[in-house]
Motif scaffolding. Sequence first.
Motif, PDB file in Angstrom:
ATOM      1  N   CYS A  81       0.884  -1.175   0.000  1.00 16.94           N
ATOM      2  CA  CYS A  81       0.000   0.000   0.000  1.00 16.94           C
ATOM      3  C   CYS A  81       0.913   1.213   0.000  1.00 16.94           C
ATOM      4  O   CYS A  81       1.742   1.349   0.883  1.00 16.94           O
ATOM      5  CB  CYS A  81      -0.896   0.015   1.237  1.00 16.94           C
ATOM      6  SG  CYS A  81      -1.675   1.644   1.461  1.00 16.94           S
ATOM      7  N   TYR A  82       0.775   2.042  -1.003  1.00 11.65           N
ATOM      8  CA  TYR A  82       1.673   3.193  -1.122  1.00 11.65           C
ATOM      9  C   TYR A  82       0.914   4.512  -0.955  1.00 11.65           C
ATOM     10  O   TYR A  82       1.433   5.588  -1.262  1.00 11.65           O
ATOM     11  CB  TYR A  82       2.401   3.155  -2.478  1.00 11.65           C
ATOM     12  CG  TYR A  82       1.479   3.089  -3.675  1.00 11.65           C
ATOM     13  CD1 TYR A  82       1.025   4.257  -4.279  1.00 11.65           C
ATOM     14  CD2 TYR A  82       1.035   1.861  -4.174  1.00 11.65           C
ATOM     15  CE1 TYR A  82       0.159   4.211  -5.356  1.00 11.65           C
ATOM     16  CE2 TYR A  82       0.170   1.794  -5.252  1.00 11.65           C
ATOM     17  CZ  TYR A  82      -0.263   2.977  -5.842  1.00 11.65           C
ATOM     18  OH  TYR A  82      -1.126   2.921  -6.904  1.00 11.65           O
ATOM     19  N   HIS A  83      -0.300   4.414  -0.437  1.00  9.79           N
ATOM     20  CA  HIS A  83      -1.144   5.609  -0.347  1.00  9.79           C
ATOM     21  C   HIS A  83      -0.871   6.435   0.908  1.00  9.79           C
ATOM     22  O   HIS A  83      -0.334   5.929   1.892  1.00  9.79           O
ATOM     23  CB  HIS A  83      -2.616   5.175  -0.397  1.00  9.79           C
ATOM     24  CG  HIS A  83      -2.917   4.311  -1.573  1.00  9.79           C
ATOM     25  ND1 HIS A  83      -3.247   2.980  -1.461  1.00  9.79           N
ATOM     26  CD2 HIS A  83      -2.857   4.585  -2.898  1.00  9.79           C
ATOM     27  CE1 HIS A  83      -3.420   2.463  -2.673  1.00  9.79           C
ATOM     28  NE2 HIS A  83      -3.182   3.421  -3.560  1.00  9.79           N
ATOM     29  N   CYS A 124      -6.574  -0.448   1.333  1.00 11.86           N
ATOM     30  CA  CYS A 124      -5.502  -1.425   1.537  1.00 11.86           C
ATOM     31  C   CYS A 124      -4.609  -1.182   2.741  1.00 11.86           C
ATOM     32  O   CYS A 124      -4.011  -2.123   3.272  1.00 11.86           O
ATOM     33  CB  CYS A 124      -4.642  -1.556   0.274  1.00 11.86           C
ATOM     34  SG  CYS A 124      -4.449  -0.077  -0.731  1.00 11.86           S
ATOM     35  N   ARG A 125      -4.484   0.051   3.191  1.00  9.33           N
ATOM     36  CA  ARG A 125      -3.514   0.373   4.242  1.00  9.33           C
ATOM     37  C   ARG A 125      -3.774  -0.435   5.516  1.00  9.33           C
ATOM     38  O   ARG A 125      -4.880  -0.423   6.063  1.00  9.33           O
ATOM     39  CB  ARG A 125      -3.575   1.885   4.518  1.00  9.33           C
ATOM     40  CG  ARG A 125      -2.554   2.378   5.509  1.00  9.33           C
ATOM     41  CD  ARG A 125      -2.572   3.902   5.599  1.00  9.33           C
ATOM     42  NE  ARG A 125      -1.861   4.348   6.785  1.00  9.33           N
ATOM     43  CZ  ARG A 125      -0.531   4.487   6.864  1.00  9.33           C
ATOM     44  NH1 ARG A 125       0.227   4.217   5.822  1.00  9.33           N
ATOM     45  NH2 ARG A 125       0.039   4.872   7.978  1.00  9.33           N
TER      46      ARG A 125
END
Length: 203
Positions: A113-115, A123-124
Amino acid sequence: MTPNKKNLQPLVITNNEDIKYAIPQSAVFLDRDGVIIEEQPNYLRSEDAINYIPGSIQAIKDINDHNIPIIVVTNQSAVGRKIISLDQATLLNKIIMKEIENRGGKITAIYMCYHHPKDNCPCRKPSPMMPFLAKKQLNLDLGESYFIGDTLKDMETATAAQLKSILVLTGHGQGEYKTLDATKRSEYTIATDLLDATHKIFA
Ligand SMILES: [Zn+2]
């Protein structure tokens, strides 16, 4: 414009293999920073800052020897925070996968998760979405799988995904453990590090 959270997805990095097990497979899910490699004070941003925690690659090899795939599940909000690019974050994960492979171990996939936390993505972690997605994509048996992490957020993810969990005392682990009172501590399986956690799984 507010991003539509339903459109946000984690990035999945594999060794160009399209794996889907014929029968549900048990797996070991690992957090990355503080479990495999040392936690960096301000996110992992460059290859020269990758430091493997002693014993972590041996632990990965031990898990591999039991024919159990390893899935890494990692939050890398440094991308969402514009500290590094998505390409850089992807490359760093590929470098880690390759280095582990060069040293005789194997990671089957990395779910990242790159948010930004404010993106409200699905997703985090502590959302169980990434383990659920891995279950669906690879055909995993989550009830027979473990999640090893260094934060209570990881433990929360594990519980939500109905995974067995182990809290390691590397990375944030020691600090997280200290925040728990005695009764709460007894609810967790604790290991000094990833290698010790592996010994606990295969004891
Ligand atoms: Zn996300």
